[in-house]
Design a protein around this motif. Sequence first.
Motif, short mmCIF file in Angstrom:
data_model
loop_
_atom_site.label_atom_id
_atom_site.label_comp_id
_atom_site.label_asym_id
_atom_site.label_seq_id
_atom_site.Cartn_x
_atom_site.Cartn_y
_atom_site.Cartn_z
N GLY A 282 0.62 -1.19 0.00
CA GLY A 282 -0.28 -0.06 0.05
C GLY A 282 0.89 1.31 -0.20
O GLY A 282 0.31 2.34 -0.06
N GLY A 283 2.25 1.07 0.11
CA GLY A 283 2.99 2.29 0.15
C GLY A 283 2.89 3.29 1.44
O GLY A 283 2.40 2.60 2.27
N GLU A 284 3.08 4.45 1.22
CA GLU A 284 3.26 5.42 2.38
C GLU A 284 1.68 5.40 3.09
O GLU A 284 1.57 5.85 4.30
CB GLU A 284 3.72 6.73 2.01
N ALA A 285 0.67 5.18 2.25
CA ALA A 285 -0.71 5.33 2.68
C ALA A 285 -0.97 4.42 3.97
O ALA A 285 -1.83 4.55 4.58
CB ALA A 285 -1.67 5.14 1.55
N THR A 286 -0.10 3.28 3.96
CA THR A 286 -0.37 2.11 4.92
C THR A 286 0.73 2.32 6.10
O THR A 286 1.03 1.07 6.67
CB THR A 286 -0.40 0.76 4.15
N ASP A 287 1.46 3.32 6.24
CA ASP A 287 2.32 3.46 7.20
C ASP A 287 1.87 3.75 8.62
O ASP A 287 1.07 4.74 8.94
CB ASP A 287 3.18 4.75 6.80
N ASN A 288 2.23 2.71 9.34
CA ASN A 288 1.50 2.57 10.70
C ASN A 288 2.35 3.38 11.74
O ASN A 288 1.95 3.41 13.03
CB ASN A 288 1.16 1.07 11.24
N LEU A 289 3.62 3.58 11.46
CA LEU A 289 4.32 3.98 12.44
C LEU A 289 3.83 5.24 13.18
O LEU A 289 4.05 5.44 14.60
CB LEU A 289 5.74 4.36 12.00
#
Length: 674
Positions: free
Chosen positions: A249-256
């Motif tokens: 998902g790329g950056e859109a799925t960044d959970n950090l």
Amino acid sequence: MTDHLTHWTGPEGLPRFDLIRDTDFAPAFDRELAAALAAHEAIAANPDAPDFANTIAAQETAEEGLNRVLSIFYTLAAVDSNPARQALQRDFAPRLADYGSRIGTDPRLYARVRAVAEGADALPEQDARITRLALRDLTRSGAGLDAEGRARMAAIRERMAVLTTQFAQNVLEDERDYVLPVADDRLEGLPDWLLRAMRAAARERDLPGQVVTLNRSLIVPFLEHAGDRALRETAFTAWTRRGSGKGAGGEATDNLPLIREILELRHERAQLLGYDDFAAYKLETQMAGNAERVEDLLTRVWAPARARAARDEERMTALARADGVNGPLEAWDWRLYAQRLRRQDLDFDADAAAPYLTLDAMLGAVFDVAHRLFALRAEPIEAPLWTPRARAFRITREGRLMAIFVADFFARPAKRSGAWCSSLQVQHKIGAGQRPIVVNVCNFTPPDEEGAPAFLSWDDARTLFHEFGHALHHILSDVDWPSISGTAVAQDFVELPSQLLEHWLEQPEVLDAHARHHQTGKALPADLRDRLLAAGKADAGFSTVEYLESALVDLAFHRGQPPADPMARQSEVLEALDAPRAIPMRHATPHFAHVFSGDSYAAGYYSYMWSEVMDADAFAAFTETGDVFDPETARRLERTILSRGGSAPAEDLWMAFRGRMPGIEPLLEGRGLA
């Protein structure tokens, strides 16, 4: 019309899943949320003096309609996600958090519950128990804070609902969207059954050839068999990058960023309530009691597990050298060479056992064990469920209906990964009473064609037994009130029934009866069975180390000040442990759903090992009799634990069954680490 969301008219009282549309949920949710709020307002504003009936008992039924709507919705959102359901989750989460805050911080309700709790000693045992729990929960929700504190607790709760929902959806998106095509000239080492599963996964996505997905039941055997090292690295990297912003998902799925904020808000909530940190807040109500006892258990197991893993790594590195691998053993190499080590040491090939471990055979084994221990019978029923591959069963005892059991075993692109047990409704005795409808969900690799058998790995078979152990906790529940029914127990006690049932999978008499060749019907040969059981402990260093890494990182996240950089804190913990570089955490932080998609296992991932200490000792109660199906021990287990739910503190239930607290030695022996 949305009545079928609250009035279930399917076979045996199941919901009519065939009539449910996504557009039904919003109006039903609005209606039932308003009804629940009105019910709680009536309790809080009641001019009559508070007593058990008009305050505590009244709360037990206040959310009945809302719970029915949400049990269907969240089941479907997990097993068959789609954009409409994800949007509804994002809408419902903050509204449910606001609802929970309005109830949980209402000073009028708090005063009434406190008044009833003052006389709890005079109440019947279960009535006293739910009264004390109600007071405890309100206190821990912030009902005793001043107006400013209650407002801040409400804001934290609402924001947390948004963050944890987004976390889970990000992981699901990365899992759903990733596909690794494997060309025909790169299939070295892959057995036929795995190739069939990979081709089935491709067909399911309208793709040619064969593919690897991030379904555990597919990617793990791929890592165990694929001779192409570059492909193993590509697949493993994608698996561990879920939720990191580097996945499909790329950056859109960044959970950090979500993780940082979740940890900060948990810490703030704990401090508002007077605790030093979230771990102190969370562990107060668990069997462990405090972080020091948790850390003591985990670190005592770490040393023998780390030593065992180091010995295995040295031997596997030698095998890799023979294959021309000149650098260090990497994480994407471990499973392949562990498999080869098992073949070398035990003359065991998991592929030889696969034809005997079909889903139908192992499900038959689960049901047989439940019958021999608890006289339960499973009878399949026809019912419209959310997928034609889901199954429903009547669970009876001596002709009496005990529960309805629903199972959804196979992976699908829109299904949440992992395995879990949930309930559509729980057992209680209010009015005419209610029997449970319990759901087991797994992500096994489906058969490659309609009518063909589904083959399970040994780990899959263990998962099947584990989740049905949770189901038994619901099925055998025999309590008065829904709030203490089934698995409504301390988090570090809830895994006891599930992990205990796993022991029966390993019994030769169970395998001899049920592990039958899918074509010939012949029993699993005794020598192969014995090697299979020995192989189950062969990589104990790896499995224990990867679990302990995750549990200790989870604990560190929630002790003291929250980390400004969670990944740096993770690195500090693993470095201090001298964690093997080739064994990463079982759940990398960006997709550690146990901890960040809700609070249940936050500062609580240790629970599996805490329960394992007990399950090893509980199974010893059977073996000490000389009969693993000893009827009196089974009756005592049901009477003292499985039927009791949360009707007494976990320590009391355990002591009633075993008479003493367990030691760590049976756990080490069971894992092959003694």
